[in-house]
Write an enzyme that holds these catalytic residues in place. Structure first.
Site, PDB file in Angstrom:
ATOM      1  N   GLN A  43      31.623  48.145  58.068  1.00  0.00           N
ATOM      2  CA  GLN A  43      30.798  47.086  58.191  1.00  0.00           C
ATOM      3  C   GLN A  43      31.124  45.737  58.824  1.00  0.00           C
ATOM      4  O   GLN A  43      30.168  44.729  58.753  1.00  0.00           O
ATOM      5  CB  GLN A  43      30.234  47.009  56.756  1.00  0.00           C
ATOM      6  CG  GLN A  43      29.580  47.996  56.207  1.00  0.00           C
ATOM      7  CD  GLN A  43      29.006  47.920  54.634  1.00  0.00           C
ATOM      8  OE1 GLN A  43      29.798  47.914  53.563  1.00  0.00           O
ATOM      9  NE2 GLN A  43      27.878  47.571  54.541  1.00  0.00           N
TER      10      GLN A  43
ATOM     11  N   LEU B 297      24.250  46.175  52.751  1.00  0.00           N
ATOM     12  CA  LEU B 297      24.308  44.958  53.489  1.00  0.00           C
ATOM     13  C   LEU B 297      24.194  45.173  55.048  1.00  0.00           C
ATOM     14  O   LEU B 297      23.894  44.122  55.811  1.00  0.00           O
ATOM     15  CB  LEU B 297      25.567  44.226  53.422  1.00  0.00           C
ATOM     16  CG  LEU B 297      26.126  43.687  51.841  1.00  0.00           C
ATOM     17  CD1 LEU B 297      27.602  43.445  51.668  1.00  0.00           C
ATOM     18  CD2 LEU B 297      24.986  42.636  51.403  1.00  0.00           C
TER      19      LEU B 297
HETATM   20  O1  GNR Z   1      25.640  45.341  47.417  1.00  0.00           O
HETATM   21  C1  GNR Z   1      25.387  46.460  47.287  1.00  0.00           C
HETATM   22  N1  GNR Z   1      24.746  46.988  46.209  1.00  0.00           N
HETATM   23  C2  GNR Z   1      24.610  48.267  46.166  1.00  0.00           C
HETATM   24  C3  GNR Z   1      23.609  48.728  45.007  1.00  0.00           C
HETATM   25  C4  GNR Z   1      23.843  50.019  44.747  1.00  0.00           C
HETATM   26  C5  GNR Z   1      24.431  50.887  45.428  1.00  0.00           C
HETATM   27  C6  GNR Z   1      25.568  50.610  46.028  1.00  0.00           C
HETATM   28  C7  GNR Z   1      25.484  49.327  46.721  1.00  0.00           C
HETATM   29  S1  GNR Z   1      26.551  48.653  47.877  1.00  0.00           S
HETATM   30  C8  GNR Z   1      25.935  47.424  48.522  1.00  0.00           C
HETATM   31  C9  GNR Z   1      26.728  46.629  49.519  1.00  0.00           C
HETATM   32  C10 GNR Z   1      27.169  47.655  50.649  1.00  0.00           C
HETATM   33  O2  GNR Z   1      26.320  47.632  51.635  1.00  0.00           O
HETATM   34  N2  GNR Z   1      28.308  48.395  50.730  1.00  0.00           N
HETATM   35  O3  GNR Z   1      28.524  48.971  51.409  1.00  0.00           O
HETATM   36 NI    NI Z   2      26.668  49.522  52.390  1.00  0.00          NI
END
Ligand code: GNR
Ligand code: NI
Length: 169
Positions: free
Chosen positions: A50, A93
């Protein structure tokens, strides 16, 4: 240093990430930068692809508090046991403002290396189990929309295409 988070459809997000072999100061610094970038973006987890780095590294902190006690670093992680099922909403994200319910195991055990290269095991349930599965999916080039029904996936992809066209992505 805060790193920029790449969004779908950047190809790095759909590649299988490479194992980490060097547990040096450079790795420790990169892990610190990953936490900094994750807190800045208000995420609970972040995988190296990411931030454009195709390596098997992920950081998780469900607390948002930057307390060293809550920081989880998983390097070369594998899920070694899965139990039960849960179906809850996820966000990513790299897919801003898109949320969808995803079927996951309720409880998992992961085996991973820490920043020094030491192997350890850790159990997670509920949100932590979801975060483990979501982040390890990133290391295999899998975004959460691949785990929803074809119909929902098509709707998500259509929405993203529209946002890109409008210059809002
Ligand atoms: O911030 C994040 N929240 C989330 C909510 C439920 C399951 C997984 C996540 S991970 C995510 C951040 C992200 O994109 N991580 O790869
Ligand atoms: Ni993610």
């Amino acid at each position: 240093m805060v790193m920029e988070i790449v969004k779908y459809p950047d190809p790095v997000l759909e590649k299988t990430a490479e194992p980490v072999t060097e547990f040096d100061d450079k790795l420790a610094k990169f892990v610190d930068d990953m936490f900094e970038s994750m807190y800045e973006a208000k995420g609970i987890g972040l995988a190296a692809p990411q931030v454009g780095v195709s390596k098997r590294i992920t950081v998780i902190d469900l607390s948002f508090k930057e307390d060293p006690e809550d920081k989880i670093v998983l390097i070369n992680p594998e899920i070694i046991t899965r139990e039960g099922k849960q179906y809850e909403e996820e966000g990513c994200l790299s897919l801003p403002d898109i949320r969808e319910k995803v079927a996951r195991a309720a409880k998992v055990t992961v085996r991973a290396q820490d920043v020094k290269g030491e192997w350890f095991e850790m159990d997670g349930e509920e949100l932590l189990a979801r975060a483990f599965q979501h982040e390890i999916d990133h290391l295999d080039g899998v975004l959460f929309f691949k785990r929803v029904s074809g119909l929902k996936r098509d709707l998500i992809l259509r929405r993203i295409r529209k946002l890109i066209k409008a210059g809002d992505w």
